[in-house]
Design an enzyme around this catalytic site. Structure first.
Site, short mmCIF file in Angstrom:
data_model
loop_
_atom_site.label_atom_id
_atom_site.label_comp_id
_atom_site.label_asym_id
_atom_site.label_seq_id
_atom_site.Cartn_x
_atom_site.Cartn_y
_atom_site.Cartn_z
N GLY A 1 0.83 -1.20 0.00
CA GLY A 1 0.00 0.00 0.00
C GLY A 1 0.86 1.24 0.00
O GLY A 1 2.00 1.22 0.46
N GLN B 1 2.91 9.91 1.17
CA GLN B 1 4.18 9.19 1.23
C GLN B 1 5.08 9.49 0.04
O GLN B 1 6.27 9.21 0.09
CB GLN B 1 3.94 7.68 1.33
N CYS C 1 5.82 -0.11 7.60
CA CYS C 1 5.48 1.01 6.72
C CYS C 1 6.71 1.42 5.92
O CYS C 1 7.81 1.52 6.47
CB CYS C 1 4.99 2.18 7.57
N LEU C 2 6.51 1.67 4.63
CA LEU C 2 7.61 2.11 3.78
C LEU C 2 8.18 3.44 4.26
O LEU C 2 9.34 3.74 4.00
CB LEU C 2 7.13 2.23 2.33
N HIS D 1 -4.73 1.47 7.36
CA HIS D 1 -3.37 2.00 7.46
C HIS D 1 -3.16 3.14 6.48
O HIS D 1 -2.64 4.20 6.84
CB HIS D 1 -2.39 0.85 7.19
N GLU D 2 -3.59 2.95 5.23
CA GLU D 2 -3.40 3.98 4.21
C GLU D 2 -4.28 5.20 4.46
O GLU D 2 -3.83 6.34 4.27
CB GLU D 2 -3.66 3.40 2.81
N HIS E 1 -2.70 7.50 6.85
CA HIS E 1 -1.70 8.38 6.24
C HIS E 1 -2.34 9.68 5.73
O HIS E 1 -1.73 10.75 5.81
CB HIS E 1 -1.01 7.69 5.06
#
Length: 166
Positions: free
Chosen positions: A46, A51, A88-89, A130-131, A134
């Site tokens: 994701g 991000q 997480c990236l 989660h997304e 963000h």
């Protein structure tokens, strides 16, 4: 299509609330395509627009069943709860257990502005939540119940566990 730089937790943009997408144009399509390419290149499941440095309410997700694009997503319903490991990236090499809904219904738009609803459960529901976090300036580390070691992550991977390690 182009790869975009993934912002990490030190970047203030990750703590800002994203703006509603109002223009459904070629720039949005390019952003979504770039986000998918960037997500796949980073081996994530994701990615949210903040991000990659864009404060727009857009996310892409692929838990292995094909890419899903959510523009202006809103969670309408939640059901149950489950605790599982996330990463997480934007927060490299950090993992932790997070409580999320087991099921969600999300209202969103596609890249052309058409409204739709997505029913998600399990890993997909976790990734969606989660997304969307963000988009509101929330990182998973804000919700961690217990941080998890790299050794524990490797053990889970060797067992074939599917985790939201973005």
């Amino acid at each position: 299509m182009a790869l975009r730089k993934i912002r990490t937790y030190e970047d203030e943009i990750l703590r800002k609330k994203s703006k509603v997408v109002e223009k459904f144009d070629q720039r949005l399509c390019q952003l979504l395509d770039d986000m998918k390419d960037t997500m796949y290149e980073a081996n994530g499941i994701g990615l949210a627009a903040p991000q990659v440095g864009v404060l727009k309410r857009a996310v892409v997700i692929d838990i292995g069943e094909g890419a899903i694009e959510l523009v202006n997503p809103e969670i309408e319903q939640v059901e149950g709860s489950a605790v599982d490991v996330e990463g997480c990236l934007s927060v490299p090499n950090v993992w932790g257990e997070v409580e999320r809904p087991q099921k969600v219904v999300v209202k969103a738009q596609d890249r052309f502005g058409n409204e739709f609803r997505l029913e998600a459960e399990g890993l997909l529901a976790r990734a969606v939540c989660h997304e969307i976090d963000h988009l509101d300036g929330i990182l998973f580390v804000d919700k961690v119940i217990r941080f998890v070691s790299e050794e524990e992550i490797e053990q889970r991977r060797s067992r074939g566990d599917k985790m939201d390690l973005e």
